[in-house]
Design a protein around this motif. Sequence first.
Motif, PDB file in Angstrom:
ATOM      1  N   ILE A  40      -2.207  -1.292   0.919  1.00  0.00           N
ATOM      2  CA  ILE A  40      -1.664  -0.073   0.325  1.00  0.00           C
ATOM      3  C   ILE A  40      -0.269  -0.394  -0.177  1.00  0.00           C
ATOM      4  N   ALA A  41       0.004  -0.022  -1.425  1.00  0.00           N
ATOM      5  CA  ALA A  41       1.293  -0.321  -2.046  1.00  0.00           C
ATOM      6  C   ALA A  41       2.083   0.963  -2.259  1.00  0.00           C
ATOM      7  N   VAL A  42       3.419   0.839  -2.232  1.00  0.00           N
ATOM      8  CA  VAL A  42       4.333   1.942  -2.513  1.00  0.00           C
ATOM      9  C   VAL A  42       4.985   1.662  -3.862  1.00  0.00           C
ATOM     10  N   PHE A  43       4.980   2.665  -4.754  1.00  0.00           N
ATOM     11  CA  PHE A  43       5.494   2.516  -6.110  1.00  0.00           C
ATOM     12  C   PHE A  43       6.641   3.490  -6.342  1.00  0.00           C
ATOM     13  N   ASP A  44       7.615   3.096  -7.194  1.00  0.00           N
ATOM     14  CA  ASP A  44       8.685   4.006  -7.580  1.00  0.00           C
ATOM     15  C   ASP A  44       8.255   4.792  -8.822  1.00  0.00           C
ATOM     16  N   PRO A  45       9.068   5.777  -9.269  1.00  0.00           N
ATOM     17  CA  PRO A  45       8.657   6.618 -10.409  1.00  0.00           C
ATOM     18  C   PRO A  45       8.497   5.877 -11.728  1.00  0.00           C
ATOM     19  N   LEU A  46       8.967   4.638 -11.795  1.00  0.00           N
ATOM     20  CA  LEU A  46       8.805   3.855 -13.018  1.00  0.00           C
ATOM     21  C   LEU A  46       7.563   2.977 -12.972  1.00  0.00           C
ATOM     22  N   GLY A  47       6.845   3.024 -11.842  1.00  0.00           N
ATOM     23  CA  GLY A  47       5.647   2.226 -11.704  1.00  0.00           C
ATOM     24  C   GLY A  47       5.875   0.865 -11.098  1.00  0.00           C
ATOM     25  N   ASN A  48       7.106   0.568 -10.694  1.00  0.00           N
ATOM     26  CA  ASN A  48       7.393  -0.719 -10.060  1.00  0.00           C
ATOM     27  C   ASN A  48       6.911  -0.690  -8.605  1.00  0.00           C
ATOM     28  N   ARG A  49       6.268  -1.754  -8.169  1.00  0.00           N
ATOM     29  CA  ARG A  49       5.795  -1.814  -6.788  1.00  0.00           C
ATOM     30  C   ARG A  49       6.962  -2.137  -5.864  1.00  0.00           C
ATOM     31  N   ASP A  50       7.247  -1.222  -4.933  1.00  0.00           N
ATOM     32  CA  ASP A  50       8.377  -1.392  -4.034  1.00  0.00           C
ATOM     33  C   ASP A  50       8.008  -2.215  -2.804  1.00  0.00           C
ATOM     34  N   GLY A  51       6.743  -2.236  -2.448  1.00  0.00           N
ATOM     35  CA  GLY A  51       6.340  -2.995  -1.271  1.00  0.00           C
ATOM     36  C   GLY A  51       4.870  -2.819  -0.986  1.00  0.00           C
ATOM     37  N   LEU A  52       4.346  -3.725  -0.166  1.00  0.00           N
ATOM     38  CA  LEU A  52       2.940  -3.692   0.227  1.00  0.00           C
ATOM     39  C   LEU A  52       2.866  -3.570   1.739  1.00  0.00           C
ATOM     40  N   LEU A  53       2.124  -2.578   2.233  1.00  0.00           N
ATOM     41  CA  LEU A  53       2.000  -2.389   3.677  1.00  0.00           C
ATOM     42  C   LEU A  53       1.070  -3.448   4.254  1.00  0.00           C
ATOM     43  N   PRO A  54       1.408  -3.982   5.419  1.00  0.00           N
ATOM     44  CA  PRO A  54       0.598  -5.058   5.999  1.00  0.00           C
ATOM     45  C   PRO A  54      -0.769  -4.568   6.452  1.00  0.00           C
ATOM     46  N   GLY A  55      -1.752  -5.445   6.393  1.00  0.00           N
ATOM     47  CA  GLY A  55      -3.098  -5.111   6.853  1.00  0.00           C
ATOM     48  C   GLY A  55      -4.019  -4.764   5.704  1.00  0.00           C
ATOM     49  N   GLU A  56      -5.075  -5.543   5.522  1.00  0.00           N
ATOM     50  CA  GLU A  56      -6.035  -5.288   4.444  1.00  0.00           C
ATOM     51  C   GLU A  56      -7.125  -4.345   4.945  1.00  0.00           C
ATOM     52  N   PRO A  57      -7.407  -3.236   4.233  1.00  0.00           N
ATOM     53  CA  PRO A  57      -8.436  -2.289   4.685  1.00  0.00           C
ATOM     54  C   PRO A  57      -9.816  -2.934   4.731  1.00  0.00           C
ATOM     55  N   ASP A  58     -10.628  -2.486   5.706  1.00  0.00           N
ATOM     56  CA  ASP A  58     -12.006  -2.968   5.802  1.00  0.00           C
ATOM     57  C   ASP A  58     -12.919  -2.242   4.823  1.00  0.00           C
ATOM     58  N   ASP A  59     -12.533  -1.040   4.433  1.00  0.00           N
ATOM     59  CA  ASP A  59     -13.357  -0.226   3.543  1.00  0.00           C
ATOM     60  C   ASP A  59     -12.442   0.444   2.520  1.00  0.00           C
ATOM     61  N   ARG A  60     -13.031   1.206   1.631  1.00  0.00           N
ATOM     62  CA  ARG A  60     -12.265   1.877   0.585  1.00  0.00           C
ATOM     63  C   ARG A  60     -11.329   2.927   1.192  1.00  0.00           C
ATOM     64  N   VAL A  61     -10.057   2.941   0.760  1.00  0.00           N
ATOM     65  CA  VAL A  61      -9.097   3.935   1.230  1.00  0.00           C
ATOM     66  C   VAL A  61      -9.429   5.280   0.592  1.00  0.00           C
ATOM     67  N   ALA A  62      -9.678   6.283   1.449  1.00  0.00           N
ATOM     68  CA  ALA A  62     -10.101   7.589   0.955  1.00  0.00           C
ATOM     69  C   ALA A  62      -8.988   8.627   0.991  1.00  0.00           C
ATOM     70  N   VAL A  63      -8.087   8.530   1.969  1.00  0.00           N
ATOM     71  CA  VAL A  63      -7.054   9.548   2.154  1.00  0.00           C
ATOM     72  C   VAL A  63      -5.742   8.865   2.526  1.00  0.00           C
ATOM     73  N   ILE A  64      -4.633   9.341   1.948  1.00  0.00           N
ATOM     74  CA  ILE A  64      -3.287   8.874   2.293  1.00  0.00           C
ATOM     75  C   ILE A  64      -2.409  10.102   2.512  1.00  0.00           C
ATOM     76  N   ALA A  65      -1.562  10.044   3.551  1.00  0.00           N
ATOM     77  CA  ALA A  65      -0.609  11.120   3.805  1.00  0.00           C
ATOM     78  C   ALA A  65       0.731  10.518   4.195  1.00  0.00           C
ATOM     79  N   VAL A  66       1.827  11.176   3.766  1.00  0.00           N
ATOM     80  CA  VAL A  66       3.185  10.742   4.084  1.00  0.00           C
ATOM     81  C   VAL A  66       3.890  11.876   4.808  1.00  0.00           C
ATOM     82  N   SER A  67       4.675  11.549   5.840  1.00  0.00           N
ATOM     83  CA  SER A  67       5.384  12.578   6.601  1.00  0.00           C
ATOM     84  C   SER A  67       6.470  13.220   5.754  1.00  0.00           C
ATOM     85  N   ALA A  68       6.927  14.406   6.182  1.00  0.00           N
ATOM     86  CA  ALA A  68       7.902  15.168   5.400  1.00  0.00           C
ATOM     87  C   ALA A  68       9.198  14.399   5.197  1.00  0.00           C
ATOM     88  N   ALA A  69       9.614  13.621   6.189  1.00  0.00           N
ATOM     89  CA  ALA A  69      10.850  12.849   6.072  1.00  0.00           C
ATOM     90  C   ALA A  69      10.651  11.529   5.351  1.00  0.00           C
TER      91      ALA A  69
END
Length: 728
Positions: A515-544
């Motif tokens: 899973i990658a994090v992108f800035d508003p210009l489309g630049n990839r800011d980082g890649l979270l460690p760990g490769e998913p075993d299946d297709r990622v269906a849902v992502i949620a980010v905390s309020a902070a």
Amino acid sequence: MPAPSNKSASAALPVGYRLGEYAIEAVLGQGGFGITYRARDTRLGAQVAIKEYFPQVYAVRTEKSTIVPGPGADLENYRWGLTEFLKEAQALAKFKHPHIVRVLRFLEANGTAYTIMEYEEGQTLSSYLAQHGGVLDEASLLRVFLPVLSGLEAVHEAGLLHLDIKPDNIYLRANEQPMLIDFGSSRQMRGEASQKITLTPGYCALEQYPGHGEVGPWSDVYGIGAALYRCMTGKGPVDALERHHTLARTHADALRPATAFERPFYATHIRQCVDAALKLAAPERPGSAFVLQQGLMGKDMAQVGKRRPDAVFRAGTGYIGAVLSAPVEEKKSRRPSRPLLERLIALTVVAATFAIITPMTLINLGRMTEAELYDWIEQTRIEAVARVRDAGDWIDEKVFGVKPLPKPTTVAAAPRAAPAPAEPVVAPEMLRPPFPLGEPPAIEIAVPGEPLHAIGFLQHGLVLATASDAGLVQLWDVQTGAVRTTLPAVAHGPGALGVFPSSQWLAAADRGSGIAVFDPLGNRDGLLPGEPDDRVAVIAVSAAGRLLAAAEDNGQLAVWELSQRRRLHELASGKSRPRLLAFSPDERLLLAGDDAGGIAAWDVADGVLVSYRRVHEKPVTAMAFTPDGRLLAVGAKDGTVRFWTAQDDAPGRVHIAGSSPVEHLSFSRDGLWLLAASDDGAIHVWNVDTGEPAGDATAGGGLRAFAATADGKLLAAAGDDNIVRIWK
């Protein structure tokens, strides 16, 4: 304004250059973001200051004085920054405050933009400190920062942030009256270059670093605290990110608190205010610039609360936000005003106290320590002020016949009395939900290709992110309707596009892995460690913006801590495949709604499943917390919305949104209103306290995706026709 720079400014416009009716006279300052000139208005004969948007990391100046950005990402960054520059100038041009730099106008030329400001003789606070021993005494400290905090509070009320408060950006006029300058530079650069230019170590709050939370007025409170610390100690504070890492590693804060410095010429409450403003955790800081200002004046910040809760904010002449107090019935008997008398007497007592020679003699004889002397001085000052107030109360009662107000006691709070017949007048607009319903869409964007299944706002509504059924993720310019970029990411499920609550970042499955994090210009800011075993269906980010959770099609869940890119937990949903995820506002719980109509809750700290409850007969399709976390709204496929409280296991009211599935739920920031968008395109708003409907609209046909900004002022709906309609 600052004195003209003696440094060579080969990239600057030459002296004598004509910019419309303005003639350049000197360079006042030059940085990575732009150049500030002193110029003369040839029509009026007055001097002005001109700031030129010139991010030299992205652009160069040609021989014809034109600013030319580089290709590719540099061009995108330049255009985005230019838009922000003009947006900030437009807002400040409407804004008048004695302690905020005054913008006269703005213009575009040479492929860039210029802000024309009033020019005033003076110097920055940094220059003043360098000429006066590096510190300010208490009187000078308050003379500078109390007015600046008044200006900053007005700026925040107008919906603006500074985000780069430091001694360099506090300007002292020739009469030593302060004003806040250089707005917007911290929001006009993005990507890798922004970290090199716009963040000032020691003065920026922790949440200004990506992945550490949402910026807001509390971030400027930190900047004020850092500037105060510099003026009191003669040294800048340790950078917030360094403090954060040191605290995690050693469990000790690298910043020595202001209260630890033996500075008898600063009152204890002032040093305590500085330490409070420099808390790493935003919720632990003073709630606003006004609260910090009151604290510096000796008031209990915990009791100050929100300024003028009965005030009505609306547009006023010459101001972005003007405060109109609600009418108050005039009292027949008025308490005589004595603030000037009290202050004069108190200052006299304090001056006399510091002039006492006897305690110093006792120190020399070893009969008293310096710490005991400081404590004695502080206690004497407090007792002297209290005696002055008691004397004033006695004069009021004996001379004027007015009994003093009762002193506060520590008894338990009495039950709230019934409201009086005559209540303060509340403006009708304060009773309306913030969601812009009742009007036709302001903007329509036609998205070609595959049908959409997810959308989200970035940059507070300037950018729209979309995800199609094919997984294609694109960023669109809301004003022009043009595609800004296509991300190297995929988002197959309706919840697989994770837009940060701060609207600054988004997350999606990377086309390579993870899973990658992108800035508003489309630049990839980082890649979270760990490769998913299946297709990622849902992502949620905390309020902070501190935590991210993702669910795969196989039911596996994972939680990451974003600042250090750490994978905290791997969870098994167990009961049924999660359809959507949500963090509680305090980040203590992770909730997952499933196809069986149930909600599972995990403790984020240890990853333990703490509960599973069946809340609907049909699959859960939407969830939303009120910002304070006291209420949870859950929508289902049968069109119903149920309310649950944190204190009660039983559901509260049930609202019928229609017969179609509820696809989206949003609470207003004050928690008073709930918006529900259904699959058939119907949009409803309810008053949360009364349950009464407060408005409705239609997205025009079937609804495939829905999004709202955090403040509820922008709504977007993607229909079956692949047109995104935006209300504002």
